[in-house]
Design a protein around this motif. Structure first.
Motif, mmCIF file in Angstrom:
data_model
loop_
_atom_site.group_PDB
_atom_site.id
_atom_site.type_symbol
_atom_site.label_atom_id
_atom_site.label_comp_id
_atom_site.label_asym_id
_atom_site.label_seq_id
_atom_site.Cartn_x
_atom_site.Cartn_y
_atom_site.Cartn_z
ATOM 1 N N LEU A 19 0.826 -1.208 0.000
ATOM 2 C CA LEU A 19 0.000 0.000 0.000
ATOM 3 C C LEU A 19 0.857 1.254 0.000
ATOM 4 O O LEU A 19 0.614 2.179 -0.786
ATOM 5 N N HIS A 31 -8.091 2.460 0.858
ATOM 6 C CA HIS A 31 -7.537 2.002 2.134
ATOM 7 C C HIS A 31 -8.216 2.748 3.273
ATOM 8 O O HIS A 31 -8.876 3.758 3.050
ATOM 9 N N ASP A 32 -8.031 2.236 4.480
ATOM 10 C CA ASP A 32 -8.623 2.888 5.636
ATOM 11 C C ASP A 32 -7.737 2.720 6.861
ATOM 12 O O ASP A 32 -6.965 3.591 7.182
ATOM 13 N N ARG A 34 -5.105 0.724 7.777
ATOM 14 C CA ARG A 34 -3.660 0.477 7.667
ATOM 15 C C ARG A 34 -3.121 -0.511 8.713
ATOM 16 O O ARG A 34 -1.950 -0.524 9.034
ATOM 17 N N THR A 40 -10.240 -3.054 3.570
ATOM 18 C CA THR A 40 -10.565 -2.080 2.533
ATOM 19 C C THR A 40 -9.533 -2.057 1.411
ATOM 20 O O THR A 40 -9.803 -1.539 0.335
ATOM 21 N N CYS A 41 -8.364 -2.656 1.611
ATOM 22 C CA CYS A 41 -7.261 -2.541 0.647
ATOM 23 C C CYS A 41 -6.847 -3.871 0.031
ATOM 24 O O CYS A 41 -5.661 -4.142 -0.110
ATOM 25 N N LEU A 68 -3.833 -8.305 1.951
ATOM 26 C CA LEU A 68 -4.193 -6.962 2.387
ATOM 27 C C LEU A 68 -2.948 -6.105 2.204
ATOM 28 O O LEU A 68 -1.916 -6.340 2.839
ATOM 29 N N THR A 69 -3.043 -5.135 1.321
ATOM 30 C CA THR A 69 -1.854 -4.382 0.928
ATOM 31 C C THR A 69 -1.285 -3.514 2.048
ATOM 32 O O THR A 69 -0.105 -3.193 2.025
ATOM 33 N N CYS A 70 -2.104 -3.175 3.040
ATOM 34 C CA CYS A 70 -1.608 -2.318 4.123
ATOM 35 C C CYS A 70 -0.632 -3.040 5.042
ATOM 36 O O CYS A 70 0.153 -2.395 5.738
ATOM 37 N N GLU A 85 -13.310 -4.805 -2.188
ATOM 38 C CA GLU A 85 -13.547 -5.309 -0.843
ATOM 39 C C GLU A 85 -14.645 -6.379 -0.873
ATOM 40 O O GLU A 85 -14.567 -7.381 -0.174
#
Length: 98
Positions: A19, A31-32, A34, A40-41, A68-70, A85
């Motif tokens: 992310l 994203h949200d 993190r 979300t990501c 999840l990219t975060c 999502e």
């Protein structure tokens, strides 16, 4: 990264998340939190290896290529495709029902 059919190559610094690299490259990535909790990501890992030990995805969903990219930190050259999502949640719920 593959976003909306467009592929963008991004250099990810050692220890950085997918992310952070995407946002640093100007890629519009939802994203949200993190923290690997809100989902979300999501992306789908199409090639390579990612460590996402800090995330909340179940092992069977990870085995199907979701990340999840975060919290996802590349361990090799990777190709990831942005997914919604809803796509991730559908898979998570289907897996939980099995």
């Amino acid at each position: 990264f593959v976003v909306g059919g467009q592929t963008t190559a991004v250099e990810v610094e050692e220890g950085a998340t997918l992310l952070d690299a995407a946002l640093g490259a100007g890629i519009d990535f939802p994203h949200d939190c993190r923290m690997g909790v809100c989902m979300t990501c999501p992306a789908r890992l199409e090639a390579g290896e990612v460590d996402q030990a800090g995330g909340m995805l179940s092992d069977d969903v990870i085995d199907k290529g979701f990340v999840l990219t975060c919290v996802g930190v590349p361990q090799s050259d990777c190709t990831v495709r942005l997914v919604t999502e809803e796509e991730l949640l559908k898979e998570q719920l289907a897996t939980a029902a099995d």
